[in-house]
Scaffold this motif. Structure first.
Motif, PDB file in Angstrom:
ATOM      1  N   ASN A 119       0.828  -1.200   0.000  1.00 31.19           N
ATOM      2  CA  ASN A 119       0.000   0.000   0.000  1.00 31.19           C
ATOM      3  C   ASN A 119       0.867   1.256   0.000  1.00 31.19           C
ATOM      4  O   ASN A 119       0.406   2.334   0.329  1.00 31.19           O
ATOM      5  CB  ASN A 119      -0.935  -0.010   1.225  1.00 31.19           C
ATOM      6  N   GLU A 121       3.340   4.067  -1.959  1.00 28.60           N
ATOM      7  CA  GLU A 121       3.476   4.671  -3.298  1.00 28.60           C
ATOM      8  C   GLU A 121       4.716   4.149  -4.024  1.00 28.60           C
ATOM      9  O   GLU A 121       4.736   4.076  -5.246  1.00 28.60           O
ATOM     10  CB  GLU A 121       3.550   6.191  -3.172  1.00 28.60           C
ATOM     11  N   GLN A 122       5.740   3.802  -3.265  1.00 30.02           N
ATOM     12  CA  GLN A 122       6.985   3.333  -3.871  1.00 30.02           C
ATOM     13  C   GLN A 122       6.877   1.906  -4.406  1.00 30.02           C
ATOM     14  O   GLN A 122       7.720   1.476  -5.177  1.00 30.02           O
ATOM     15  CB  GLN A 122       8.134   3.388  -2.840  1.00 30.02           C
TER      16      GLN A 122
END
Length: 165
Positions: A119, A121-122
């Motif tokens: 979950n 962003e990376q």
């Protein structure tokens, strides 16, 4: 020969069912159940999610059948469960659905937690976190609407009524 329009009595029953609490709650069962199984089936799923999909599809189909039989006022034609037993049959269906949706909720929440690592962003790979989170919400909504239906049907039964509407 052109198709005959529905009889006025059938139209009145359809409107009566669609305007009733029972009709509205059944429509919500159908919508939330479809949302659940489409969310799962449209994605690659694994393991115990098969049980969730089984519960969602089974009770979606059964609820759809009960809804249309009542909508067309043909419950007297259903062997063993129709007629005076129709309200009890609907409440029993709702109890079974609620009981089976409870482990389905647990499974979807567990799978959401298992996939929570992606979950971020990376994280660039495909991840089922949002799918399982959405499925958890739909499973909870299904269970809540079935519980409301149990309360409504039980209340009608305690009053001595024999119909769902």
């Amino acid at each position: 020969m052109p198709p005959q329009p529905p009889q006025p009595q059938v139209k009145q029953n359809i409107l009566k069912v669609l305007r009733s609490f029972w009709g509205i709650i059944r429509i919500l069962h159908i919508v939330f159940g479809a949302g659940l199984w489409v969310t799962i089936a449209a994605n690659k799923y694994e393991g115990s999610i098969h049980f969730v999909l089984f519960v969602a599809v089974l009770f979606w189909l059964l609820t759809l059948g009960l809804f249309f039989v009542t909508l067309l006022d043909k419950q007297d034609l259903v062997p063993l469960l129709g007629g005076e037993r129709w309200l009890c049959a609907n409440v029993a269906h709702d109890v079974a659905a609620a009981l089976l949706y409870l482990p389905a909720i647990g499974i979807t929440i567990h799978m959401t937690e298992v996939k929570s690592f992606c979950n971020l962003e990376q994280y660039l790979h495909s991840c089922l976190y949002k799918v399982y989170l959405t499925a958890s919400v739909f499973a909870c909504l299904c269970c809540v609407t079935y519980l409301l239906s149990i309360i409504y049907g039980g209340r009608r039964k305690c009053r001595g009524e024999r119909t769902v509407i």
